[in-house]
Write a protein that holds these residues in place. Sequence first.
Motif, PDB file in Angstrom:
ATOM      1  N   MET A   1      33.402  26.433  63.877  1.00  0.00           N
ATOM      2  CA  MET A   1      34.133  25.841  62.789  1.00  0.00           C
ATOM      3  C   MET A   1      34.257  26.879  61.678  1.00  0.00           C
ATOM      4  N   TYR A   2      35.464  27.023  61.185  1.00  0.00           N
ATOM      5  CA  TYR A   2      35.701  27.953  60.086  1.00  0.00           C
ATOM      6  C   TYR A   2      35.616  27.228  58.747  1.00  0.00           C
ATOM      7  N   PHE A   3      35.122  27.937  57.740  1.00  0.00           N
ATOM      8  CA  PHE A   3      35.115  27.436  56.372  1.00  0.00           C
ATOM      9  C   PHE A   3      36.416  27.897  55.717  1.00  0.00           C
ATOM     10  N   GLU A   4      37.178  26.941  55.213  1.00  0.00           N
ATOM     11  CA  GLU A   4      38.468  27.237  54.599  1.00  0.00           C
ATOM     12  C   GLU A   4      38.323  27.394  53.089  1.00  0.00           C
ATOM     13  N   ASN A   5      39.153  28.243  52.516  1.00  0.00           N
ATOM     14  CA  ASN A   5      39.274  28.391  51.060  1.00  0.00           C
ATOM     15  C   ASN A   5      37.943  28.633  50.352  1.00  0.00           C
ATOM     16  N   THR A   6      37.159  29.560  50.885  1.00  0.00           N
ATOM     17  CA  THR A   6      35.870  29.868  50.267  1.00  0.00           C
ATOM     18  C   THR A   6      36.012  30.804  49.073  1.00  0.00           C
ATOM     19  N   GLY A   7      37.146  31.484  48.998  1.00  0.00           N
ATOM     20  CA  GLY A   7      37.345  32.446  47.924  1.00  0.00           C
ATOM     21  C   GLY A   7      36.859  33.842  48.258  1.00  0.00           C
ATOM     22  N   ILE A   8      36.257  34.034  49.426  1.00  0.00           N
ATOM     23  CA  ILE A   8      35.831  35.387  49.804  1.00  0.00           C
ATOM     24  C   ILE A   8      36.819  36.041  50.765  1.00  0.00           C
ATOM     25  N   GLU A   9      37.691  35.245  51.385  1.00  0.00           N
ATOM     26  CA  GLU A   9      38.657  35.790  52.318  1.00  0.00           C
ATOM     27  C   GLU A   9      39.530  36.830  51.617  1.00  0.00           C
ATOM     28  N   ASN A  10      39.785  37.906  52.294  1.00  0.00           N
ATOM     29  CA  ASN A  10      40.626  39.010  51.810  1.00  0.00           C
ATOM     30  C   ASN A  10      39.995  39.810  50.680  1.00  0.00           C
ATOM     31  N   THR A  11      38.732  39.552  50.352  1.00  0.00           N
ATOM     32  CA  THR A  11      38.027  40.392  49.390  1.00  0.00           C
ATOM     33  C   THR A  11      37.788  41.745  50.033  1.00  0.00           C
ATOM     34  N   VAL A  12      38.055  42.810  49.297  1.00  0.00           N
ATOM     35  CA  VAL A  12      37.830  44.174  49.777  1.00  0.00           C
ATOM     36  C   VAL A  12      36.702  44.764  48.943  1.00  0.00           C
ATOM     37  N   ILE A  13      35.688  45.311  49.639  1.00  0.00           N
ATOM     38  CA  ILE A  13      34.501  45.814  48.947  1.00  0.00           C
ATOM     39  C   ILE A  13      33.873  46.949  49.754  1.00  0.00           C
ATOM     40  N   ASP A  14      33.242  47.869  49.057  1.00  0.00           N
ATOM     41  CA  ASP A  14      32.562  48.995  49.699  1.00  0.00           C
ATOM     42  C   ASP A  14      31.455  48.484  50.628  1.00  0.00           C
ATOM     43  N   LEU A  15      31.379  49.046  51.819  1.00  0.00           N
ATOM     44  CA  LEU A  15      30.418  48.619  52.831  1.00  0.00           C
ATOM     45  C   LEU A  15      28.975  48.646  52.338  1.00  0.00           C
ATOM     46  N   ASN A  16      28.574  49.701  51.674  1.00  0.00           N
ATOM     47  CA  ASN A  16      27.181  49.828  51.242  1.00  0.00           C
ATOM     48  C   ASN A  16      26.822  48.760  50.211  1.00  0.00           C
ATOM     49  N   LEU A  17      27.719  48.497  49.293  1.00  0.00           N
ATOM     50  CA  LEU A  17      27.509  47.442  48.312  1.00  0.00           C
ATOM     51  C   LEU A  17      27.513  46.083  49.002  1.00  0.00           C
ATOM     52  N   LEU A  18      28.420  45.906  49.949  1.00  0.00           N
ATOM     53  CA  LEU A  18      28.491  44.648  50.697  1.00  0.00           C
ATOM     54  C   LEU A  18      27.191  44.376  51.444  1.00  0.00           C
ATOM     55  N   ASP A  19      26.644  45.399  52.089  1.00  0.00           N
ATOM     56  CA  ASP A  19      25.364  45.224  52.785  1.00  0.00           C
ATOM     57  C   ASP A  19      24.296  44.676  51.837  1.00  0.00           C
ATOM     58  N   ASP A  20      24.231  45.225  50.618  1.00  0.00           N
ATOM     59  CA  ASP A  20      23.233  44.785  49.638  1.00  0.00           C
ATOM     60  C   ASP A  20      23.482  43.341  49.181  1.00  0.00           C
ATOM     61  N   LEU A  21      24.737  43.012  48.887  1.00  0.00           N
ATOM     62  CA  LEU A  21      25.058  41.658  48.424  1.00  0.00           C
ATOM     63  C   LEU A  21      24.822  40.625  49.522  1.00  0.00           C
ATOM     64  N   MET A  22      25.151  40.979  50.744  1.00  0.00           N
ATOM     65  CA  MET A  22      24.923  40.050  51.846  1.00  0.00           C
ATOM     66  C   MET A  22      23.432  39.816  52.057  1.00  0.00           C
ATOM     67  N   LYS A  23      22.664  40.887  52.034  1.00  0.00           N
ATOM     68  CA  LYS A  23      21.211  40.758  52.217  1.00  0.00           C
ATOM     69  C   LYS A  23      20.610  39.868  51.129  1.00  0.00           C
ATOM     70  N   LYS A  24      21.080  40.032  49.908  1.00  0.00           N
ATOM     71  CA  LYS A  24      20.619  39.207  48.786  1.00  0.00           C
ATOM     72  C   LYS A  24      20.858  37.725  49.066  1.00  0.00           C
ATOM     73  N   ASN A  25      21.901  37.414  49.819  1.00  0.00           N
ATOM     74  CA  ASN A  25      22.261  36.032  50.132  1.00  0.00           C
ATOM     75  C   ASN A  25      21.798  35.591  51.519  1.00  0.00           C
ATOM     76  N   GLY A  26      20.921  36.377  52.126  1.00  0.00           N
ATOM     77  CA  GLY A  26      20.329  35.986  53.404  1.00  0.00           C
ATOM     78  C   GLY A  26      21.168  36.290  54.625  1.00  0.00           C
ATOM     79  N   LEU A  27      22.204  37.099  54.467  1.00  0.00           N
ATOM     80  CA  LEU A  27      23.080  37.471  55.581  1.00  0.00           C
ATOM     81  C   LEU A  27      22.794  38.917  55.980  1.00  0.00           C
ATOM     82  N   VAL A  28      22.588  39.149  57.261  1.00  0.00           N
ATOM     83  CA  VAL A  28      22.258  40.495  57.727  1.00  0.00           C
ATOM     84  C   VAL A  28      23.291  40.988  58.738  1.00  0.00           C
TER      85      VAL A  28
END
Length: 121
Positions: free
Chosen positions: A1-28
């Motif tokens: 099941m996909y989550f619609e209209n989360t507001g993160i779709e199409n966000t463009v961000i540097d990979l290294n920063l993304l890794d840190d932000l995802m880890k902060k939110n429990g995503l690895v």
Amino acid sequence: MYFENTGIENTVIDLNLLDDLMKKNGLVRAGQWDYERVTYDKKFEIKEGTFYLRVFGFTKDGDVGAHDANITLLKPAIGKHYYPHGVEYGEGEVFPNHLLKSCEQTLATLKTDLASFKINA
């Protein structure tokens, strides 16, 4: 099941920063990447089974392996894990409401975190 209209779709961000932000939110990301794509997982082990919140992304011209990429995020999904077959996202899957609420909270926090750092593409 996909989550619609989360507001993160199409966000463009540097990979290294993304890794840190995802880890902060429990995503690895762990080993879930190739040179053009990434997948971040948050694992939920609850009485109804094992589930994964997944956030997918890709790069148009970077190199994930070299940690030199801007990642465009796609729609997040929730799936149920079935050993030994893998994760199923199908319409026939049942996702508990408490799990969906937890995922939505994670995605809302992630949206807020990403807003400060996204690249205008």
